[in-house]
Design an enzyme around this catalytic site. Structure first.
Site, PDB file in Angstrom:
ATOM      1  N   LEU A  12      11.243 -20.228  -5.084  1.00 20.08           N
ATOM      2  CA  LEU A  12      10.325 -19.315  -4.380  1.00 20.08           C
ATOM      3  C   LEU A  12       8.948 -19.381  -5.045  1.00 20.08           C
ATOM      4  O   LEU A  12       8.833 -19.205  -6.259  1.00 20.08           O
ATOM      5  CB  LEU A  12      10.855 -17.871  -4.458  1.00 20.08           C
TER       6      LEU A  12
ATOM      7  N   HIS B 132       2.134   3.309  -9.147  1.00 16.16           N
ATOM      8  CA  HIS B 132       1.989   1.860  -9.339  1.00 16.16           C
ATOM      9  C   HIS B 132       3.171   1.306 -10.140  1.00 16.16           C
ATOM     10  O   HIS B 132       3.650   0.205  -9.874  1.00 16.16           O
ATOM     11  CB  HIS B 132       0.669   1.535 -10.042  1.00 16.16           C
TER      12      HIS B 132
ATOM     13  N   ASP C 225       0.829  -1.213   0.000  1.00 15.90           N
ATOM     14  CA  ASP C 225       0.000   0.000   0.000  1.00 15.90           C
ATOM     15  C   ASP C 225       0.864   1.265   0.000  1.00 15.90           C
ATOM     16  O   ASP C 225       1.953   1.274   0.584  1.00 15.90           O
ATOM     17  CB  ASP C 225      -0.919  -0.021   1.229  1.00 15.90           C
TER      18      ASP C 225
HETATM   19  C1  IPE Z   1      -5.328  -2.761  -0.218  1.00 16.50           C
HETATM   20  O1  IPE Z   1      -5.024  -1.426  -0.383  1.00 16.50           O
HETATM   21  C2  IPE Z   1      -5.314  -3.460  -1.552  1.00 16.50           C
HETATM   22  C3  IPE Z   1      -4.005  -3.580  -2.202  1.00 16.50           C
HETATM   23  C4  IPE Z   1      -2.847  -3.211  -1.725  1.00 16.50           C
HETATM   24  C5  IPE Z   1      -4.042  -4.196  -3.493  1.00 16.50           C
HETATM   25  P1  IPE Z   1      -6.164  -0.316  -0.491  1.00 16.50           P
HETATM   26  O2  IPE Z   1      -5.459   0.981  -0.606  1.00 16.50           O
HETATM   27  O3  IPE Z   1      -7.108  -0.649  -1.564  1.00 16.50           O
HETATM   28  O4  IPE Z   1      -6.897  -0.454   0.922  1.00 16.50           O
HETATM   29  P2  IPE Z   1      -7.887   0.564   1.648  1.00 16.50           P
HETATM   30  O5  IPE Z   1      -8.943   0.920   0.663  1.00 16.50           O
HETATM   31  O6  IPE Z   1      -7.085   1.751   2.050  1.00 16.50           O
HETATM   32  O7  IPE Z   1      -8.384  -0.186   2.837  1.00 16.50           O
HETATM   33  C1  IPE Z   2      -1.673   0.156  -3.277  1.00 14.49           C
HETATM   34  O1  IPE Z   2      -1.404   1.507  -3.349  1.00 14.49           O
HETATM   35  C2  IPE Z   2      -1.831  -0.471  -4.635  1.00 14.49           C
HETATM   36  C3  IPE Z   2      -3.216  -0.792  -5.009  1.00 14.49           C
HETATM   37  C4  IPE Z   2      -4.248  -0.713  -4.226  1.00 14.49           C
HETATM   38  C5  IPE Z   2      -3.424  -1.253  -6.351  1.00 14.49           C
HETATM   39  P1  IPE Z   2      -2.577   2.566  -3.324  1.00 14.49           P
HETATM   40  O2  IPE Z   2      -2.935   2.904  -4.723  1.00 14.49           O
HETATM   41  O3  IPE Z   2      -3.692   2.117  -2.468  1.00 14.49           O
HETATM   42  O4  IPE Z   2      -1.834   3.793  -2.659  1.00 14.49           O
HETATM   43  P2  IPE Z   2      -2.457   4.840  -1.652  1.00 14.49           P
HETATM   44  O5  IPE Z   2      -2.955   4.094  -0.472  1.00 14.49           O
HETATM   45  O6  IPE Z   2      -3.556   5.555  -2.381  1.00 14.49           O
HETATM   46  O7  IPE Z   2      -1.299   5.739  -1.334  1.00 14.49           O
HETATM   47 MG    MG Z   3      -4.131   2.395  -0.496  1.00 11.07          MG
END
Ligand code: IPE
Ligand code: IPE
Ligand code: MG
Length: 244
Positions: free
Chosen positions: A127, A33, A16
């Site tokens: 792995l 990303h 995240d």
């Molecule tokens: C969780 O992250 C999903 C992934 C890392 C793929 P999110 O950014 O979607 O989670 P929330 O919405 O903050 O809980």
């Molecule tokens: C996690 O990073 C990746 C996915 C959920 C695909 P985020 O896109 O949720 O990044 P933040 O939380 O908005 O910074």
């Molecule tokens: Mg996020």
């Protein structure tokens, strides 16, 4: 039981913080990303080098469909591109890819990319790399129960284990979430029952080899009791419940 000081056999990661990484640099979220893919490439390599046997990452949740359409399509593109680009290198590192999630909603291009990556790496054993994409913990529990019900099999913890999408690996020993949030967000609800949780404020693109080592060192200091007492664990004759 994992002895203290050992490397976790199975690490699971909620990657995240990509969006915030990009926004802080006045870049579009998709740029975050992309940077996240770089961090993941390094992470896979480092986990392999450290002797981790299974790495499971959350790349796209069932709920991420609710994001702006351009971000969703950007993530789909990125997955397809990353798979085609990265597979030869993963191949040479002995990485076996498994896709975990509901494939039915994915485009043919993405599905083909996943299937090809799985087939190309099926002979590898150094792995196991599980990519959770269009995955949700509730989806997994429901699909496992539905599978058993359709076969007329009794629902027990063991039969559920066997029907879950991660039946080919033991439960995660260490579950890491980067990006500062302290929640599960529908990841591995069943399998994380006894995982050690580790939360890092680092955004995923900044989560480097040193950060992984810090998480592993933190894990090594934990005492996994599986319901028992510390005193019981100290008795050598008492091996405790198996972590697997
Ligand atoms: C969780 O992250 C999903 C992934 C890392 C793929 P999110 O950014 O979607 O989670 P929330 O919405 O903050 O809980
Ligand atoms: C996690 O990073 C990746 C996915 C959920 C695909 P985020 O896109 O949720 O990044 P933040 O939380 O908005 O910074
Ligand atoms: Mg996020």
């Amino acid at each position: 039981m994992t002895a203290p000081g050992t490397v976790p056999q199975h690490i699971a990661i909620v990657m995240d913080g990509n969006g915030r990484w990009a926004t802080r640099r006045y870049l579009p979220r998709v740029a975050g990303h992309k940077k996240g893919v770089d961090a993941l490439r390094a992470c896979v390599r480092h986990c392999g080098d450290r002797g981790v046997k299974v790495l499971t990452v959350f790349a796209f949740s069932s709920e991420n469909w609710n994001r702006p359409p351009e971000e969703v399509s950007g993530l789909m593109e990125l997955l397809a591109m990353a798979l085609s680009r990265e597979v030869p290198q993963l191949q040479s590192e002995g990485v076996r890819i498994h896709f975990i999630g509901d494939r039915s909603a994915l485009s043919e291009k993405v599905r083909n990319g996943l299937e090809q990556a799985e087939a190309a790496t099926a002979g590898n054993a150094r792995l196991v790399f599980n990519i959770c994409f269009n995955y949700g913990g509730r989806w997994d529990i429901a699909q496992a129960a539905a599978k058993l019900a359709a076969r007329g099999e009794p629902i027990t913890e063991q039969s559920m284990d066997r029907a879950m999408a991660l039946a080919h690996v033991s439960d995660p020993d260490l579950l890491i979430r980067t990006g500062g949030e302290q929640r599960i967000s529908n990841f591995l609800l069943w399998q994380a029952a006894y995982s050690e949780l580790y939360f890092s404020d680092k955004l995923w693109p900044d989560f480097d080899a040193a950060a992984i080592d810090e998480a592993i060192a933190d894990y090594a200091r934990r005492e996994r009791r599986f319901g028992r007492t510390s005193e019981q664990l100290a008795q050598p004759a008492d091996t405790g419940r198996k972590a697997a």
